[in-house]
Design an enzyme around this catalytic site. Structure first.
Site, short mmCIF file in Angstrom:
data_model
loop_
_atom_site.label_atom_id
_atom_site.label_comp_id
_atom_site.label_asym_id
_atom_site.label_seq_id
_atom_site.Cartn_x
_atom_site.Cartn_y
_atom_site.Cartn_z
N LEU A 88 48.26 5.67 115.79
CA LEU A 88 47.65 5.36 117.22
C LEU A 88 48.77 4.89 118.30
O LEU A 88 48.43 4.91 119.49
CB LEU A 88 46.44 4.37 117.25
CG LEU A 88 45.48 4.79 115.89
CD1 LEU A 88 44.25 3.82 115.99
CD2 LEU A 88 44.90 6.13 116.02
N LYS A 89 49.74 4.72 117.91
CA LYS A 89 51.07 4.48 118.94
C LYS A 89 51.60 5.76 119.29
O LYS A 89 51.69 6.71 118.55
CB LYS A 89 51.87 3.66 118.33
CG LYS A 89 51.47 1.94 118.11
CD LYS A 89 52.38 1.50 119.33
CE LYS A 89 51.60 0.36 120.01
NZ LYS A 89 51.57 -0.79 119.16
N ILE A 91 54.75 8.13 119.80
CA ILE A 91 55.94 8.35 119.46
C ILE A 91 56.89 8.50 120.43
O ILE A 91 57.02 9.17 121.33
CB ILE A 91 55.91 9.58 118.49
CG1 ILE A 91 54.90 9.67 117.32
CG2 ILE A 91 57.31 10.03 118.02
CD1 ILE A 91 55.39 8.68 116.23
N HIS A 107 44.22 15.16 115.10
CA HIS A 107 43.09 14.55 116.20
C HIS A 107 41.55 14.66 116.04
O HIS A 107 41.29 16.05 115.71
CB HIS A 107 43.62 15.04 117.79
CG HIS A 107 42.68 14.35 118.96
ND1 HIS A 107 43.13 13.24 119.39
CD2 HIS A 107 41.74 14.78 119.53
CE1 HIS A 107 42.33 12.83 120.34
NE2 HIS A 107 41.46 13.81 120.39
N ASP A 148 48.72 14.34 123.05
CA ASP A 148 48.03 15.31 122.64
C ASP A 148 47.96 16.54 123.29
O ASP A 148 47.00 17.48 123.33
CB ASP A 148 46.55 14.84 122.80
CG ASP A 148 46.18 13.31 121.90
OD1 ASP A 148 46.59 13.31 120.81
OD2 ASP A 148 45.20 12.58 122.32
C1 GAR Z 1 41.24 9.84 112.43
O1 GAR Z 1 39.80 10.14 112.44
C2 GAR Z 1 42.37 10.41 113.00
O2 GAR Z 1 41.77 11.94 113.27
C3 GAR Z 1 42.00 9.75 114.15
O3 GAR Z 1 42.32 8.28 113.68
C4 GAR Z 1 41.47 8.49 112.55
C5 GAR Z 1 42.16 7.84 111.29
O4 GAR Z 1 41.41 7.63 110.33
N1 GAR Z 1 43.40 9.84 115.12
C6 GAR Z 1 43.35 9.72 116.28
O5 GAR Z 1 42.28 9.37 117.03
C7 GAR Z 1 44.61 9.96 117.13
N2 GAR Z 1 44.61 10.48 118.35
P1 GAR Z 1 42.12 7.41 108.77
O6 GAR Z 1 42.90 6.28 108.99
O7 GAR Z 1 41.04 7.17 107.94
O8 GAR Z 1 43.09 8.72 108.39
#
Ligand code: GAR
Length: 204
Positions: A88-89, A91, A107, A148
């Protein structure tokens, strides 16, 4: 063998989906390291428990390595692909410059809608719900210097016309994430992804 480094920040269900796909679908893929910006997240603990090399990256925490070290380590490991699986950080640019078109992200919405800063996890699903969207679904895309924004590799639409809560959207989309991300990694490992005329194509 395609050597991948998987970046995580939390629960790690996408990491698990990749690991579970290795024996039957991703036979020519090897996870050389799992990297997190959170020292104690479940995803990092899970990887550690499996004996996979784990690294904690941060620019602030004295117990961590920084991104400059990380780039050196990933190059030393001969990393072919970086997979952001719930990382979520943002890059840093330097990392993107060192791995051009070699970083992909999953995403949880159909980009270019519902992307950008602050749009992650449940924030995305709440926004999708509040806008009364009738479909949603995951996107896998290349990572460039803007949140994104990189070229879209693959998407899958999910019918959400009957959902009652954002949680229901999250659940439906996540199930498809676990199929889409290993699929894209497989195609990359087979050299079946190409960019022509500004579009990404996936060969059979
Ligand atoms: C997932 O839904 C992924 O798509 C989202 O975080 C979740 C992580 O779940 N990513 C984002 O929102 C990136 N912008 P997980 O740790 O169970 O894989």
């Amino acid at each position: 063998m395609l050597k991948i480094a998987v970046f995580v920040s939390g629960r790690g269900s996408n990491l698990k989906a990749i690991i579970n796909s290795i024996p039957h679908q991703l036979e020519n893929v090897e996870i050389s390291a799992v990297i997190s910006d959170k020292k104690d997240c479940p995803a990092l603990d899970y990887a550690e428990g499996l004996g996979i090399k784990t690294l904690f990256v941060s620019e602030k925490d004295p117990q961590s390595i920084n991104y400059e070290n990380l780039i050196q380590i990933l190059c030393g490991l001969k990393t072919d692909l970086i997979v952001l699986a719930g990382f979520l950080k943002k890059i840093p640019d330097e990392m993107i410059e060192n791995f051009p078109n070699k970083i992909i992200n999953i995403h949880p919405a159909l980009l270019p809608s519902f992307g950008g800063k602050g749009m992650y996890g449940m924030n995305v699903h709440k926004a999708v719900f509040e806008n009364s969207c009738q479909i949603s679904g995951p996107t896998v895309h290349f990572v460039d210097k803007i949140y994104d924004n990189g070229k879209i590799i693959a998407q899958k639409a999910v019918d959400i016309s009957d959902v009652k809560t954002p949680d229901e959207i999250a659940e439906r989309v996540l199930k498809i994430e676990h199929i889409l991300l290993p699929f894209v990694i497989k195609k990359i490992s087979e050299n079946k992804i190409s960019i022509k005329n500004n579009r990404v194509y996936i060969a059979e």
